[in-house]
Write a protein that holds these residues in place. Structure first.
Motif, PDB file in Angstrom:
ATOM      1  N   UNK A   2       0.767  -1.570   0.136  1.00  0.00           N
ATOM      2  CA  UNK A   2      -0.030   0.133  -0.060  1.00  0.00           C
ATOM      3  C   UNK A   2       0.894   1.292  -0.132  1.00  0.00           C
ATOM      4  N   UNK A   3       1.875   1.142   0.780  1.00  0.00           N
ATOM      5  CA  UNK A   3       2.623   2.391   0.907  1.00  0.00           C
ATOM      6  C   UNK A   3       3.349   2.445  -0.611  1.00  0.00           C
ATOM      7  N   UNK A   4       3.745   1.524  -1.404  1.00  0.00           N
ATOM      8  CA  UNK A   4       4.407   1.598  -2.488  1.00  0.00           C
ATOM      9  C   UNK A   4       3.348   1.986  -3.800  1.00  0.00           C
ATOM     10  N   UNK A   5       2.119   1.959  -3.272  1.00  0.00           N
ATOM     11  CA  UNK A   5       1.154   2.414  -4.301  1.00  0.00           C
ATOM     12  C   UNK A   5       0.708   1.091  -5.180  1.00  0.00           C
ATOM     13  N   UNK A   6       1.054  -0.170  -4.652  1.00  0.00           N
ATOM     14  CA  UNK A   6       0.440  -1.346  -5.404  1.00  0.00           C
ATOM     15  C   UNK A   6      -0.798  -1.727  -4.613  1.00  0.00           C
ATOM     16  N   UNK A   7      -1.896  -0.975  -4.996  1.00  0.00           N
ATOM     17  CA  UNK A   7      -3.128  -1.057  -4.195  1.00  0.00           C
ATOM     18  C   UNK A   7      -3.700  -2.581  -4.442  1.00  0.00           C
ATOM     19  N   UNK A   8      -3.650  -3.059  -5.560  1.00  0.00           N
ATOM     20  CA  UNK A   8      -4.564  -4.274  -5.802  1.00  0.00           C
ATOM     21  C   UNK A   8      -3.548  -5.497  -5.216  1.00  0.00           C
ATOM     22  N   UNK A   9      -2.403  -5.490  -5.023  1.00  0.00           N
ATOM     23  CA  UNK A   9      -1.524  -6.398  -4.155  1.00  0.00           C
ATOM     24  C   UNK A   9      -1.868  -6.301  -2.851  1.00  0.00           C
ATOM     25  N   UNK A  10      -1.878  -5.020  -2.200  1.00  0.00           N
ATOM     26  CA  UNK A  10      -2.273  -4.833  -0.852  1.00  0.00           C
ATOM     27  C   UNK A  10      -3.700  -5.419  -0.647  1.00  0.00           C
ATOM     28  N   UNK A  11      -4.685  -5.200  -1.317  1.00  0.00           N
ATOM     29  CA  UNK A  11      -6.008  -5.949  -1.347  1.00  0.00           C
ATOM     30  C   UNK A  11      -5.848  -7.232  -1.044  1.00  0.00           C
ATOM     31  N   UNK A  12      -4.869  -7.873  -2.046  1.00  0.00           N
ATOM     32  CA  UNK A  12      -5.011  -9.368  -2.078  1.00  0.00           C
ATOM     33  C   UNK A  12      -4.412  -9.822  -0.929  1.00  0.00           C
ATOM     34  N   UNK A  13      -3.379  -9.276  -0.466  1.00  0.00           N
ATOM     35  CA  UNK A  13      -2.527  -9.875   0.834  1.00  0.00           C
ATOM     36  C   UNK A  13      -3.882  -9.649   2.085  1.00  0.00           C
ATOM     37  N   UNK A  14      -4.302  -8.587   2.150  1.00  0.00           N
ATOM     38  CA  UNK A  14      -5.037  -8.081   3.179  1.00  0.00           C
ATOM     39  C   UNK A  14      -6.534  -9.312   3.189  1.00  0.00           C
ATOM     40  N   UNK A  15      -6.936  -9.285   2.055  1.00  0.00           N
ATOM     41  CA  UNK A  15      -7.993 -10.466   2.131  1.00  0.00           C
ATOM     42  C   UNK A  15      -7.658 -11.859   2.144  1.00  0.00           C
ATOM     43  N   UNK A  16      -6.268 -12.227   1.929  1.00  0.00           N
ATOM     44  CA  UNK A  16      -5.927 -13.441   2.488  1.00  0.00           C
ATOM     45  C   UNK A  16      -5.681 -13.594   4.094  1.00  0.00           C
ATOM     46  N   UNK A  17      -5.152 -12.442   4.372  1.00  0.00           N
ATOM     47  CA  UNK A  17      -4.979 -12.372   5.901  1.00  0.00           C
ATOM     48  C   UNK A  17      -6.251 -12.198   6.640  1.00  0.00           C
ATOM     49  N   UNK A  18      -7.382 -11.876   5.982  1.00  0.00           N
ATOM     50  CA  UNK A  18      -8.569 -11.775   6.642  1.00  0.00           C
ATOM     51  C   UNK A  18      -9.150 -13.373   6.710  1.00  0.00           C
ATOM     52  N   UNK A  19      -9.032 -14.038   5.732  1.00  0.00           N
ATOM     53  CA  UNK A  19      -9.561 -15.314   5.615  1.00  0.00           C
ATOM     54  C   UNK A  19      -8.809 -16.177   6.632  1.00  0.00           C
ATOM     55  N   UNK A  20      -7.461 -16.019   6.977  1.00  0.00           N
ATOM     56  CA  UNK A  20      -6.769 -16.725   7.662  1.00  0.00           C
ATOM     57  C   UNK A  20      -7.235 -16.292   9.272  1.00  0.00           C
ATOM     58  N   UNK A  21      -7.369 -14.911   9.427  1.00  0.00           N
ATOM     59  CA  UNK A  21      -7.600 -14.393  10.774  1.00  0.00           C
ATOM     60  C   UNK A  21      -9.068 -14.801  11.434  1.00  0.00           C
ATOM     61  N   UNK A  22     -10.219 -15.175  10.144  1.00  0.00           N
ATOM     62  CA  UNK A  22     -11.322 -15.630  10.700  1.00  0.00           C
ATOM     63  C   UNK A  22     -11.387 -16.986  10.933  1.00  0.00           C
ATOM     64  N   UNK A  23     -10.698 -17.706  10.245  1.00  0.00           N
ATOM     65  CA  UNK A  23     -10.308 -19.174  10.409  1.00  0.00           C
ATOM     66  C   UNK A  23      -9.679 -19.438  11.943  1.00  0.00           C
ATOM     67  N   UNK A  24      -8.736 -18.714  11.964  1.00  0.00           N
ATOM     68  CA  UNK A  24      -8.270 -18.532  13.463  1.00  0.00           C
ATOM     69  C   UNK A  24      -9.061 -18.132  14.704  1.00  0.00           C
ATOM     70  N   UNK A  25     -10.194 -17.264  14.414  1.00  0.00           N
ATOM     71  CA  UNK A  25     -10.886 -16.671  15.336  1.00  0.00           C
ATOM     72  C   UNK A  25     -10.061 -15.364  16.044  1.00  0.00           C
ATOM     73  N   UNK A  26      -9.258 -14.902  15.305  1.00  0.00           N
ATOM     74  CA  UNK A  26      -8.456 -13.863  15.848  1.00  0.00           C
ATOM     75  C   UNK A  26      -9.217 -12.534  15.317  1.00  0.00           C
ATOM     76  N   UNK A  27     -10.067 -12.114  15.925  1.00  0.00           N
ATOM     77  CA  UNK A  27     -10.680 -10.706  15.653  1.00  0.00           C
ATOM     78  C   UNK A  27      -9.979  -9.610  15.645  1.00  0.00           C
ATOM     79  N   UNK A  28      -8.840  -9.732  16.534  1.00  0.00           N
ATOM     80  CA  UNK A  28      -8.091  -8.283  16.196  1.00  0.00           C
ATOM     81  C   UNK A  28      -7.322  -8.408  15.028  1.00  0.00           C
ATOM     82  N   UNK A  29      -6.827  -9.682  14.673  1.00  0.00           N
ATOM     83  CA  UNK A  29      -6.002  -9.737  13.327  1.00  0.00           C
ATOM     84  C   UNK A  29      -7.154  -9.349  12.192  1.00  0.00           C
ATOM     85  N   UNK A  30      -8.445  -9.657  12.325  1.00  0.00           N
ATOM     86  CA  UNK A  30      -9.425  -9.368  11.244  1.00  0.00           C
ATOM     87  C   UNK A  30      -9.612  -7.884  11.045  1.00  0.00           C
TER      88      UNK A  30
END
Length: 880
Positions: A597-625
């Motif tokens: 995101x800092x480097x301006x690559x917004x699609x890659x930033x979104x892809x990584x955030x969405x992958x991390x969101x799926x993992x956080x939800x699977x782990x029950x990690x509310x703070x991470x989500x």
């Protein structure tokens, strides 16, 4: 955004424009189009997809035809038949789903399809970016001083005369390429020349870097010129956030910074001309000394070949290095010693150290011993002979230190790292380093840093592989990793104590601690060791990489070391995936997403955030989500999608509350309040920001409190409560200054200036905008610089100087990074044009601004409607 392990304060947030968005390869290639751009690839599959498109672009030849072309080129280059490509290996290059490819073969396949040297180079670089090689290539230590001169420097009078004869005051930069075999003394000559030339006329600037052109460790490839320029620019006073990402732009800024100065640039150990080209200044007064084992064809350069010493020079060096050792019965003994060393300066220096350590021996005794070793064919070259003698005469404990130091993954090290590798105390490590330097087995740089000559390191690494058990090598590296992690954690605790609870808890080590008494010491250690810390992560086990990445996130982020962040968090992500640690993968994906995101690559930033969101939800990690939603909200805000940003941030706030993350809650309230302010929902904005202030005060978070106060002042501005706005911005400014937080200070200064203008206090307004402009320029924050210029423009117009206002807004036009900032600039230009009597130009600017504001859905569009209506009703009217 939430201040977690990857925390960042809102004023420092970069809002990249849409030009920063990079798309992937398209799914088809139009006939007649340019060949596919490998720089767009974000993964190995992307590269393979691009290769398939290139095959079509190149006429879709058969795999056999491609293989025949590759093998013809390799055969012409002298490759033996057994190493030629088979059809199946060529086919594999085009097969998706691969974990790795033969990079050399892929490059040759590209050359077979489109033999343009520049295009092939783009593919080679793209392969490096995808592979771990780029990670190592970006780890560079640039210095702003020459290493110390050699006390026993000998000969080279003709070469020194050639350097002195270069015309540095003419119209071009002076360049000399010092070329010769390994160990011949190229680096020593360049350093000595720099010191000699400075005696008559000191240098304004000195830059020195080891380009690692021929490093013996394959994990240390030649330094990336872009990374070298990053280091040089920082030494020249350019803040990290202001350093361009493009290589050509970095080179241009570097040359601009050196313009008009008398500068010495030493590019040591260069691999090729491509590596050197971007690092060359272009103005008079500068001298560039390049050293390389190859003959480099650098335009405009004087080539200075360096050979081994003559017999007389070699004997002279020996006599100066060991003046107290008697010659013995054979007067030709010094000549015999020089002969056995091949007249090579490195070998002669090592032998001299060996001779000093043998009291009672004559030079003749040493000559006899060297003759015996040569006759026994125990060593083949002068360097190997000298290294073998120097190594074997060391006490076993110190031989072990040499072996273990060679395991260090970075370019240099200090006494604490040496103690960690060897498992000794500091006094013992310091004594070992001193003795090894005296024996010419180590080189000493500035500030207590040590390094190997490439050949010595190669020899020591070989000894380590042969003589150290694998378990002992792993234990030494584990101690080094522990030292780096523990010291980095302590440094960050001193640098940012309020965020200590958000970083991983790192247990103290039993290793000698580095003294870190204050913030300056913490920052100095982190800056000095940054390249080594990232290099450590490349070689470290998964759990160490995860911890180090989390500890260092804020340091790399605040310093603008985004490329280091890509390497560090990229390795953390890969390590987590290999180990199956889903929590570590989620954390690394989140941190890496913020870097993109800092480097301006917004699609890659979104892809990584969405992958991390799926993992956080699977782990029950509310703070991470919550953190991943925060990133998605920030991306949406960067794109001007404020309603979407509100949705993501509001949901993140709910999750932070569910997780009991009160500090995260405070920062999300600030982000949410800011979005509501943008959308004109001032009541909601005030509510969120006042709650953030109360919560931050309760938590003792002075950063959060100041940030919220500054944003609340902006709401008061829109509501016409100008004195309340001044009070908020002044309180925020005072606290930011107490905290030493210069980014927050710059924003508060600028916002205070706007509030003073709205109160009619234009002199104070201009003063604060100018101070803010200076701060933003120092920090390299382009959006902030544009805001300050717009503030100065608005103040100039209020003071009755529309021409100055127009100039200020025009300067801001090239800096505004998002649509809101661009719309504000267009509004200011329209106001200035109207005051200058240029109504049509005013209408054009206002219509553009109105369109941008309307797309964003913000109330400023109504302000533009009123301006345009007024202009339409009274075409001849003038506005101030």
């Amino acid at each position: 955004m939430i201040p977690t392990d990857s925390e960042r304060s809102a004023p420092a947030r970069r809002r990249p424009g849409l030009n920063g968005v990079v798309a992937g390869f398209g799914d088809r290639l139009d006939r007649g189009a340019a060949p596919p751009d490998p720089g767009e690839a974000r993964s190995l599959d992307d590269l393979i997809a691009g290769l398939r498109l290139l095959k079509i672009w190149g006429g879709d030849p058969s795999y056999k035809t491609i293989g025949d072309r590759v093998n013809a080129a390799w055969t012409a280059a002298g490759r033996p038949p057994g190493e030629l490509a088979r059809k199946t290996t060529v086919v594999d290059c085009f097969r998706p789903g691969r974990r790795r490819v033969n990079a050399d073969l892929v490059v040759e396949v590209v050359r077979a399809l489109h033999p343009d040297a520049g295009y092939v180079a783009q593919w080679r670089q793209a392969l490096r970016v995808i592979s771990a090689e780029t990670g190592a290539a970006t780890l560079v230590r640039a210095l702003d001083a020459l290493p110390e001169d050699l006390a026993e420097f000998t000969g080279r009078a003709a070469e020194l005369d050639r350097f002195a004869a270069l015309d540095l005051d003419g119209g071009a930069v002076g360049i000399a390429v010092v070329e010769g075999m390994a160990g011949v003394g190229k680096t020593g000559l360049a350093i000595h020349a720099g010191h000699v030339l400075a005696r008559d006329r000191p240098w304004d600037r000195v830059l020195f870097v080891d380009l690692r052109g021929f490093h013996p460790d394959p994990a240390q490839p030649p330094a990336d010129p872009a990374a070298v320029l990053d280091g040089f620019l920082r030494l020249l006073g350019v803040p990290g956030q202001r350093i361009p990402h493009d290589l050509d732009e970095r080179a241009a800024l570097y040359r601009e910074r050196l313009a008009g100065s008398r500068a010495l640039v030493v590019l040591d150990n260069a691999a090729d001309t491509d590596q050197v080209g971007p690092l060359l200044p272009d103005g008079p007064g500068c001298l560039v000394l390049v050293t390389s084992r190859r003959g480099l064809d650098v335009p405009g350069a004087v080539r200075v070949p360096v050979d081994v010493f003559t017999s007389d020079e070699a004997v002279d060096l020996l006599r100066r290095a060991v003046p107290d050792i008697p010659t013995g019965e054979d007067p030709s003994a010094p000549v015999r010693v020089a002969l056995r060393c091949g007249y090579l300066p490195l070998a002669l220096g090592l032998i001299a150290a060996h001779m000093r350590a043998k009291p009672g021996w004559t030079v003749g005794d040493h000559a006899d011993r060297l003759d015996e070793l040569h006759d026994l064919r125990r060593l083949d070259s002068g360097v190997e002979l000298a290294l073998g003698l120097s190594y074997r005469r060391l006490p076993e404990g110190r031989r072990r230190v040499v072996r273990l130091l060679a395991l260090h993954p970075g370019a240099d090290f200090d006494v604490h790292a040496a103690a960690a590798l060897a498992g000794t105390d500091l006094d013992t490590a310091a004594e070992d380093l001193l003795r090894l330097r005296e024996d010419h087995l180590l080189r000493q740089g500035g500030s207590g840093r040590y390094s190997f000559h490439d050949l010595v390191r190669d020899y020591a690494a070989t000894r380590a592989a042969d003589e150290e058990r694998p378990v002992d090598r792993r234990a030494a590296l584990a101690r080094l990793f522990e030292h780096h992690l523990c010291t980095a954690s302590r440094a960050m605790d001193v640098l940012l104590p309020a965020e200590r609870h958000r970083r991983p808890t790192v247990a103290p080590s039993g290793l000698p601690p580095v003294p870190i008494p204050d913030v300056d010491a913490a920052r100095t250690w982190l800056d000095t060791e940054r390249a080594n810390l990232v290099a450590t992560a490349v070689h470290a086990p998964a759990e160490h990489v995860a911890g180090l990445a989390a500890v260092l996130f804020r340091f790399l982020d605040q310093g603008g070391h985004y490329r280091d962040g890509l390497v560090l968090h990229g390795h953390a992500l890969e390590a987590a995936r290999r180990s199956g640690d889903l929590a570590a993968e989620a954390l690394a994906a989140t941190n890496l997403g913020i870097v993109h995101w800092q480097l301006g690559d917004l699609p890659r930033a979104m892809d990584l955030a969405r992958r991390a969101m799926v993992l956080a939800r699977d782990l029950g990690d509310r703070r991470g989500e919550a953190r991943t939603l925060d990133i998605l909200g920030a991306v949406a805000e960067s794109l001007g999608r404020y309603e979407e940003s509100v949705g993501h941030t509001a949901r993140a706030l709910e999750l932070a509350r569910e997780a009991g993350d009160r500090s995260g809650e405070a920062y999300l309230l600030i982000s949410l309040g800011n979005c509501h302010r943008r959308l004109g929902r001032y009541g909601e904005a005030v509510d969120h920001l006042e709650r953030a202030i109360a919560l931050s005060r309760e938590l003792g978070d002075h950063f959060g409190e100041s940030d919220a106060l500054d944003h609340l002042g902006l709401v008061h501005q829109r509501l016409g409560r100008h004195q309340e706005a001044v009070d908020c911005h002044r309180a925020a400014l005072d606290r930011f200054r107490e905290l030493g937080y210069r980014v927050g200070e710059a924003h508060a200064l600028n916002n205070l200036g706007s509030s003073y203008r709205l109160l009619g206090r234009t002199v104070e307004a201009a003063e604060h905008h100018r101070l803010a402009l200076d701060r933003f320029r120092e920090l390299g924050i382009a959006d902030g610089e544009a805001d300050a210029l717009n503030g100065l423009g608005e103040t100039s117009l209020a003071d009755g100087h529309p021409d100055r206002a127009h100039a200020r807004h025009t300067a801001a036009l090239g800096l505004a990074g998002d649509r809101f900032g661009l719309a504000r600039t267009r509004t200011g230009l329209g106001d200035a044009c109207l005051a200058l009597g240029e109504e049509e130009h005013a209408r054009e600017h206002w219509e553009l601004a109105r369109s941008l504001y309307a797309e964003l859905g913000v109330p400023e569009a109504d302000d533009l409607d009123a301006r345009l209506a007024s202009l339409g009703a009274s075409p001849g009217s003038r506005r101030g």
